[in-house]
Structure formats: structure tokens, C-alpha cells
Design a protein around this motif. Structure first.
Motif, PDB file in Angstrom:
ATOM      1  N   PRO A  63     -15.479  68.319 -39.678  1.00  0.00           N
ATOM      2  CA  PRO A  63     -14.381  67.568 -40.298  1.00  0.00           C
ATOM      3  C   PRO A  63     -13.013  68.051 -39.797  1.00  0.00           C
ATOM      4  CG  PRO A  63     -14.949  69.409 -41.688  1.00  0.00           C
ATOM      5  CD  PRO A  63     -15.846  69.522 -40.468  1.00  0.00           C
ATOM      6  N   PRO A  64     -11.912  67.402 -40.243  1.00  0.00           N
ATOM      7  CA  PRO A  64     -10.580  67.948 -39.984  1.00  0.00           C
ATOM      8  C   PRO A  64     -10.417  69.271 -40.737  1.00  0.00           C
ATOM      9  CG  PRO A  64     -10.472  65.662 -40.749  1.00  0.00           C
ATOM     10  CD  PRO A  64     -11.862  66.135 -40.997  1.00  0.00           C
ATOM     11  N   THR A  65      -9.739  70.234 -40.137  1.00  0.00           N
ATOM     12  CA  THR A  65      -9.560  71.555 -40.752  1.00  0.00           C
ATOM     13  C   THR A  65      -8.087  71.883 -40.932  1.00  0.00           C
ATOM     14  OG1 THR A  65      -9.411  72.778 -38.664  1.00  0.00           O
ATOM     15  CG2 THR A  65     -11.630  72.319 -39.523  1.00  0.00           C
ATOM     16  N   CYS A  66      -7.829  73.010 -41.569  1.00  0.00           N
ATOM     17  CA  CYS A  66      -6.448  73.476 -41.722  1.00  0.00           C
ATOM     18  C   CYS A  66      -5.827  73.816 -40.370  1.00  0.00           C
ATOM     19  CB  CYS A  66      -6.406  74.694 -42.643  1.00  0.00           C
ATOM     20  SG  CYS A  66      -6.787  74.322 -44.376  1.00  0.00           S
ATOM     21  N   ALA A  67      -6.650  74.240 -39.419  1.00  0.00           N
ATOM     22  CA  ALA A  67      -6.131  74.504 -38.070  1.00  0.00           C
ATOM     23  C   ALA A  67      -5.656  73.209 -37.425  1.00  0.00           C
ATOM     24  CB  ALA A  67      -7.205  75.164 -37.221  1.00  0.00           C
ATOM     25  N   HIS A  68      -6.410  72.125 -37.618  1.00  0.00           N
ATOM     26  CA  HIS A  68      -5.970  70.815 -37.135  1.00  0.00           C
ATOM     27  C   HIS A  68      -4.616  70.451 -37.752  1.00  0.00           C
ATOM     28  CE1 HIS A  68     -10.411  69.826 -36.344  1.00  0.00           C
ATOM     29  NE2 HIS A  68      -9.808  69.722 -35.173  1.00  0.00           N
ATOM     30  N   LEU A  69      -4.493  70.692 -39.055  1.00  0.00           N
ATOM     31  CA  LEU A  69      -3.261  70.313 -39.749  1.00  0.00           C
ATOM     32  C   LEU A  69      -2.069  71.125 -39.236  1.00  0.00           C
ATOM     33  CD1 LEU A  69      -1.945  68.607 -41.958  1.00  0.00           C
ATOM     34  CD2 LEU A  69      -2.507  70.406 -43.596  1.00  0.00           C
ATOM     35  N   THR A  70      -2.272  72.411 -39.030  1.00  0.00           N
ATOM     36  CA  THR A  70      -1.191  73.247 -38.523  1.00  0.00           C
ATOM     37  C   THR A  70      -0.782  72.801 -37.124  1.00  0.00           C
ATOM     38  OG1 THR A  70      -1.973  75.126 -39.817  1.00  0.00           O
ATOM     39  CG2 THR A  70      -0.488  75.611 -38.007  1.00  0.00           C
ATOM     40  N   GLN A 123     -17.197  57.916 -41.678  1.00  0.00           N
ATOM     41  CA  GLN A 123     -16.802  59.010 -42.563  1.00  0.00           C
ATOM     42  C   GLN A 123     -15.679  59.840 -41.948  1.00  0.00           C
ATOM     43  OE1 GLN A 123     -20.764  60.652 -42.984  1.00  0.00           O
ATOM     44  NE2 GLN A 123     -20.948  59.892 -45.086  1.00  0.00           N
ATOM     45  N   ARG A 124     -15.732  60.041 -40.657  1.00  0.00           N
ATOM     46  CA  ARG A 124     -14.658  60.795 -39.998  1.00  0.00           C
ATOM     47  C   ARG A 124     -13.331  60.053 -40.094  1.00  0.00           C
ATOM     48  NH1 ARG A 124     -17.549  63.407 -34.585  1.00  0.00           N
ATOM     49  NH2 ARG A 124     -19.658  63.421 -35.438  1.00  0.00           N
ATOM     50  N   LEU A 125     -13.390  58.750 -39.929  1.00  0.00           N
ATOM     51  CA  LEU A 125     -12.162  57.956 -40.051  1.00  0.00           C
ATOM     52  C   LEU A 125     -11.595  58.036 -41.465  1.00  0.00           C
ATOM     53  CD1 LEU A 125     -13.225  54.862 -37.919  1.00  0.00           C
ATOM     54  CD2 LEU A 125     -11.393  56.478 -37.364  1.00  0.00           C
ATOM     55  N   GLU A 126     -12.473  58.045 -42.454  1.00  0.00           N
ATOM     56  CA  GLU A 126     -12.002  58.176 -43.832  1.00  0.00           C
ATOM     57  C   GLU A 126     -11.382  59.550 -44.062  1.00  0.00           C
ATOM     58  OE1 GLU A 126     -15.315  57.174 -46.342  1.00  0.00           O
ATOM     59  OE2 GLU A 126     -15.018  55.022 -46.063  1.00  0.00           O
ATOM     60  N   MET A 127     -11.987  60.592 -43.495  1.00  0.00           N
ATOM     61  CA  MET A 127     -11.387  61.921 -43.614  1.00  0.00           C
ATOM     62  C   MET A 127     -10.074  61.994 -42.850  1.00  0.00           C
ATOM     63  SD  MET A 127     -14.531  64.706 -43.622  1.00  0.00           S
ATOM     64  CE  MET A 127     -15.462  64.070 -42.233  1.00  0.00           C
ATOM     65  N   MET A 128      -9.983  61.301 -41.725  1.00  0.00           N
ATOM     66  CA  MET A 128      -8.733  61.266 -40.961  1.00  0.00           C
ATOM     67  C   MET A 128      -7.624  60.602 -41.775  1.00  0.00           C
ATOM     68  SD  MET A 128     -10.440  60.304 -37.273  1.00  0.00           S
ATOM     69  CE  MET A 128      -8.934  60.003 -36.342  1.00  0.00           C
ATOM     70  N   ASP A 295      -6.168  80.926 -39.953  1.00  0.00           N
ATOM     71  CA  ASP A 295      -7.048  81.692 -39.082  1.00  0.00           C
ATOM     72  C   ASP A 295      -7.201  80.937 -37.768  1.00  0.00           C
ATOM     73  OD1 ASP A 295      -9.034  83.080 -37.787  1.00  0.00           O
ATOM     74  OD2 ASP A 295     -10.372  83.176 -39.516  1.00  0.00           O
ATOM     75  N   GLU A 296      -6.803  81.578 -36.664  1.00  0.00           N
ATOM     76  CA  GLU A 296      -6.855  80.922 -35.362  1.00  0.00           C
ATOM     77  C   GLU A 296      -8.274  80.565 -34.948  1.00  0.00           C
ATOM     78  OE1 GLU A 296      -4.735  84.086 -33.367  1.00  0.00           O
ATOM     79  OE2 GLU A 296      -3.086  82.719 -32.936  1.00  0.00           O
ATOM     80  N   GLN A 297      -9.272  81.176 -35.578  1.00  0.00           N
ATOM     81  CA  GLN A 297     -10.664  80.928 -35.224  1.00  0.00           C
ATOM     82  C   GLN A 297     -11.291  79.799 -36.044  1.00  0.00           C
ATOM     83  OE1 GLN A 297     -11.446  82.690 -32.524  1.00  0.00           O
ATOM     84  NE2 GLN A 297      -9.387  83.485 -32.849  1.00  0.00           N
ATOM     85  N   THR A 298     -10.521  79.209 -36.976  1.00  0.00           N
ATOM     86  CA  THR A 298     -11.054  78.133 -37.801  1.00  0.00           C
ATOM     87  C   THR A 298     -11.481  76.963 -36.926  1.00  0.00           C
ATOM     88  OG1 THR A 298      -9.675  78.735 -39.692  1.00  0.00           O
ATOM     89  CG2 THR A 298     -10.532  76.491 -39.629  1.00  0.00           C
ATOM     90  N   SER A 299     -12.686  76.479 -37.161  1.00  0.00           N
ATOM     91  CA  SER A 299     -13.201  75.349 -36.389  1.00  0.00           C
ATOM     92  C   SER A 299     -14.027  74.451 -37.289  1.00  0.00           C
ATOM     93  CB  SER A 299     -14.051  75.835 -35.218  1.00  0.00           C
ATOM     94  OG  SER A 299     -15.220  76.472 -35.700  1.00  0.00           O
ATOM     95  N   SER A 300     -14.248  73.237 -36.838  1.00  0.00           N
ATOM     96  CA  SER A 300     -15.073  72.303 -37.600  1.00  0.00           C
ATOM     97  C   SER A 300     -16.505  72.810 -37.691  1.00  0.00           C
ATOM     98  CB  SER A 300     -15.042  70.924 -36.928  1.00  0.00           C
ATOM     99  OG  SER A 300     -13.740  70.387 -36.936  1.00  0.00           O
ATOM    100  N   SER A 301     -17.014  73.394 -36.611  1.00  0.00           N
ATOM    101  CA  SER A 301     -18.387  73.909 -36.640  1.00  0.00           C
ATOM    102  C   SER A 301     -18.529  75.046 -37.640  1.00  0.00           C
ATOM    103  CB  SER A 301     -18.802  74.374 -35.240  1.00  0.00           C
ATOM    104  OG  SER A 301     -17.944  75.396 -34.772  1.00  0.00           O
ATOM    105  N   LYS A 315     -14.293  76.038 -48.269  1.00  0.00           N
ATOM    106  CA  LYS A 315     -13.239  75.233 -48.888  1.00  0.00           C
ATOM    107  C   LYS A 315     -11.841  75.731 -48.551  1.00  0.00           C
ATOM    108  CE  LYS A 315     -16.174  73.708 -52.707  1.00  0.00           C
ATOM    109  NZ  LYS A 315     -16.397  73.676 -54.172  1.00  0.00           N
ATOM    110  N   LYS A 316     -11.758  76.991 -48.123  1.00  0.00           N
ATOM    111  CA  LYS A 316     -10.460  77.536 -47.721  1.00  0.00           C
ATOM    112  C   LYS A 316     -10.073  77.104 -46.310  1.00  0.00           C
ATOM    113  CE  LYS A 316     -11.005  81.715 -50.558  1.00  0.00           C
ATOM    114  NZ  LYS A 316     -11.057  83.210 -50.539  1.00  0.00           N
ATOM    115  N   LEU A 317     -11.010  76.525 -45.591  1.00  0.00           N
ATOM    116  CA  LEU A 317     -10.769  76.159 -44.198  1.00  0.00           C
ATOM    117  C   LEU A 317     -10.329  74.711 -44.033  1.00  0.00           C
ATOM    118  CD1 LEU A 317     -13.890  77.877 -42.572  1.00  0.00           C
ATOM    119  CD2 LEU A 317     -11.641  78.855 -43.057  1.00  0.00           C
ATOM    120  N   VAL A 318     -10.343  73.954 -45.136  1.00  0.00           N
ATOM    121  CA  VAL A 318      -9.929  72.551 -45.098  1.00  0.00           C
ATOM    122  C   VAL A 318      -8.948  72.293 -46.233  1.00  0.00           C
ATOM    123  CG1 VAL A 318     -12.105  71.783 -44.056  1.00  0.00           C
ATOM    124  CG2 VAL A 318     -11.869  71.824 -46.550  1.00  0.00           C
ATOM    125  N   THR A 319      -8.276  71.168 -46.203  1.00  0.00           N
ATOM    126  CA  THR A 319      -7.352  70.818 -47.278  1.00  0.00           C
ATOM    127  C   THR A 319      -8.144  70.372 -48.503  1.00  0.00           C
ATOM    128  OG1 THR A 319      -7.181  68.500 -46.578  1.00  0.00           O
ATOM    129  CG2 THR A 319      -5.635  70.074 -45.584  1.00  0.00           C
TER     130      THR A 319
END
Length: 334
Positions: A63-70, A123-128, A295-301, A315-319
Motif C-alpha cells: 500500500p501507500p506508506t508514510c515514506a511515500h507521503l514524505t 483497491q490501490r486506486l482507492e488507497m491512492m 524511517d528511511e527503510q519503510t516500504s510497502s513490502s 500501523k505506524k508505517l502508514v497513515t
């Protein structure tokens, strides 16, 4: 109750199928307002609006993550903003931002295919869509401001291209056609500086700034994604050239030791030389996102793995909105 995007049932699926059947190379699924990518509000009064600068966050969003948002909220390097801004104007603008932002989902990835347990493209589009609501209207906007006026000038699109060089061509053609249709004397927004041409107005140019993670930069500069090393250099020089696609890349770099390891493992010496060429020409910028508390290592995987292991720290890795969506739709549980 699930938070659903503001589009009719079947809207996203219809556009997905259109792109997947190669009936269209690109489709806009959502725009924050009808004139995107033109600005909704008046622009800086000292700026001549001759170029629309669009950041393109291209990801699998699974999914989209906090790293994506930053990364989406990161300030653009100043040299990507130089057209239409004088030195005195640059000095007077405390915080610069892109004119518009695009969240891009490719339905044909060079490395990744849909696997069992992945979120579907719908589902990805909805999360986007939920993710887009966490992007403020400017880099200086307070995150807690959730008013409609605080929403960014953002759009969500799907594209049928596996490489960034190919995506740049499709994006420029699509966006130029869209802007040409919007940018007329009758529809020009307040604050736009228009100059007369034989057709009555001057259409602003486009500048695309791709926001990437370091692993994606490695793929961009890897010869194995091109017919040959010579073909790679030709394509990249066209991709970055002001006379070509006029693209920039802003890459979130990882910790130095890991960057060096990745380079040693995945990038050949000649590809490193290519990277150096484009960094020195200020077409590729490396930024750190760790300073923002992410965290620079945050990833969707990483999120998917933690969800499957029932490790609640995911849950801390996503909004919060993405966390709720994952929970409500039982994504990644197996």
C-alpha cells in the motif's frame, strides 16, 4: 464503514480495463478539481506562469506508506523551478512547491506482477485517493488543516507503460493535450500570465519531476532495461534533456552503507558513470527523508509482511486512513 472515493461504482474498473486493453495509454481516475493541473488558486504574483511543474509519484502503492507521503510532500530542488522565476523572486519565496502533483499507477511494471494476496488495482486506486487527502496544498501547510482549500492540486492516473522513459512520453502527450484544452482566454485562471500567439494565447510548457525510491533509481540507470548500454544513454539523455522530455528525478536515498551495497550489487560501473553525469547536470537529486521522522527503510513490502505476521507495528508505517482501509478490507492477511 469503508471510506470510498468520490467516483461512481465501476468508474475505476472501466478505466483500468480501457488501459489494460490498450485502448488508451493513460487515464485520469481522479482530479482534485476540474482544471488540474492548472492551479486552482492564484499563483505567486511575481511569477510568470510559463511552465507547469508537476511532481510524479510513480509507485505500486501496495500500500501507500508514510515514506511515500514524505516524498510526495518534499520540497522541490530549486533548480527544477528556475523557469519563470527570477533570482529575486526565488529569494523572496520562503517555500517553493510543485504546481501540481500526480499519483501514478502503472498496470504494466517492468519488475512486479500481481501476486496472490496483493491489493487489486481497484483497491490501490482507492488507497491512492485516501492518500491524496493527506497531501497538503503546499509544503508549508499545517497537516491538521483538513479544509477543502487545504487539499493539494493532485490527480490520480493509470498508465500502460513499464519504463520511465516511456511514461514521460505518454505523460507529456496526454498533459499537453489536456492543458491545451483548458488553457484558453475563456478558461484561464486568475494569476496566469498569458501572452498572445497566432492563436491568441501561449500554452505553458511542462516540467515533469519524478519522485523515486533508491531501488527505482537503480532500475532507471540499469542497462538491462534497455536494448543496449548505448540505447540506455541515448534514452536517458533524451529523457533529461531540456530539448527532449525535460524531466528531473528526485530520489529518496537510503543510509550510505546500504546505498553503497546496492550500487555494488546492482549497478555496473558504466551505469554509475551515467548517474554521475545526470547528478552533475542537476537532473538527478538525492534527498533524505529520514530527517522528517520517517524511517528511511519503510516500504510497502514491509507493511505487507507485518500485516501477515499480525505485527501491529505496521500501523505506524502508514497513515490512519490507509490503516483503516487495510483493516476494513482485510488486506495482506495471508
Amino acid at each position: 464503514m469503508n471510506a470510498r472515493p468520490l467516483w461512481p461504482p465501476g468508474h475505476a474498473l472501466k478505466l483500468l480495463q480501457k488501459v489494460q486493453r490498450h485502448e488508451s495509454p493513460m487515464e485520469l481516475v481522479y482530479t482534485s478539481h476540474e482544471r488540474w493541473p492548472c492551479p486552482r488558486l492564484p499563483i505567486h504574483p511575481q511569477r510568470k506562469f510559463d511552465t507547469i511543474r508537476i511532481s510524479v509519484l510513480d509507485s505500486s502503492f501496495n500500500p501507500p506508506t508514510c515514506a511515500h507521503l514524505t516524498l510526495a510532500n518534499s520540497s522541490p530542488p530549486r533548480y527544477t523551478m528556475n523557469s519563470g522565476l527570477t533570482d529575486s523572486t526565488l529569494a523572496s519565496v520562503a517555500e517553493l512547491d510543485y504546481d501540481a502533483k500526480l499519483l501514478l499507477l502503472s498496470v504494466r511494471n517492468a519488475d512486479k506482477a500481481l501476486k496472490s494476496g496483493d491489493a487489486t488495482y481497484e483497491q490501490r486506486l482507492e488507497m491512492m485517493y485516501l492518500f491524496s487527502k493527506d497531501i497538503p496544498t503546499s509544503v508549508s501547510q499545517r497537516p491538521e488543516d483538513k479544509s477543502e482549500s487545504a487539499h493539494a492540486n493532485v490527480a490520480i492516473a493509470i498508465v500502460d507503460e513499464p519504463t520511465f522513459v516511456g511514461k514521460a512520453v505518454v505523460l507529456r502527450q496526454f498533459l499537453h493535450a489536456r492543458i491545451s484544452g483548458l488553457y484558453t482566454p475563456a478558461t484561464a485562471l486568475d494569476g496566469m500570465a498569458i501572452s498572445p500567439t497566432s492563436d491568441g494565447i501561449s500554452i505553458p510548457g511542462l516540467r515533469l519531476v519524478f519522485l523515486l525510491g533508491f531501488d527505482t533509481l537503480v532500475r532507471l540507470l540499469s542497462p538491462r532495461y534497455y536494448a543496449s548500454e548505448a540505447a540506455m544513454m541515448h534514452s536517458l539523455r533524451l529523457f533529461f534533456s531540456p530539448a527532449g522530455d525535460d524531466c528531473y528525478v528526485v530520489c529518496a536515498r537510503r543510509k550510505l552503507a546500504e546505498v553503497e551495497h546496492t550500487i555494488q550489487e546492482d549497478v555496473e560501473a558504466k551505469t554509475l558513470s551515467a548517474a554521475k553525469e545526470f547528478v552533475e547536470s542537476e537532473r538527478v537529486a538525492l534527498i533524505s527523508i529520514g530527517a522528517d521522522g520517517v524511517d528511511e527503510q519503510t516500504s510497502s513490502s514491509q507493511v505487507r509482511t507485518k500485516v501477515a505476521l499480525k505485527d501491529e507495528t505496521w500501523k505506524k508505517l502508514v497513515t490512519p486512513s490507509i490503516a483503516n482501509y487495510i483493516t476494513q478490507n482485510s488486506l495482506y492477511v495471508s
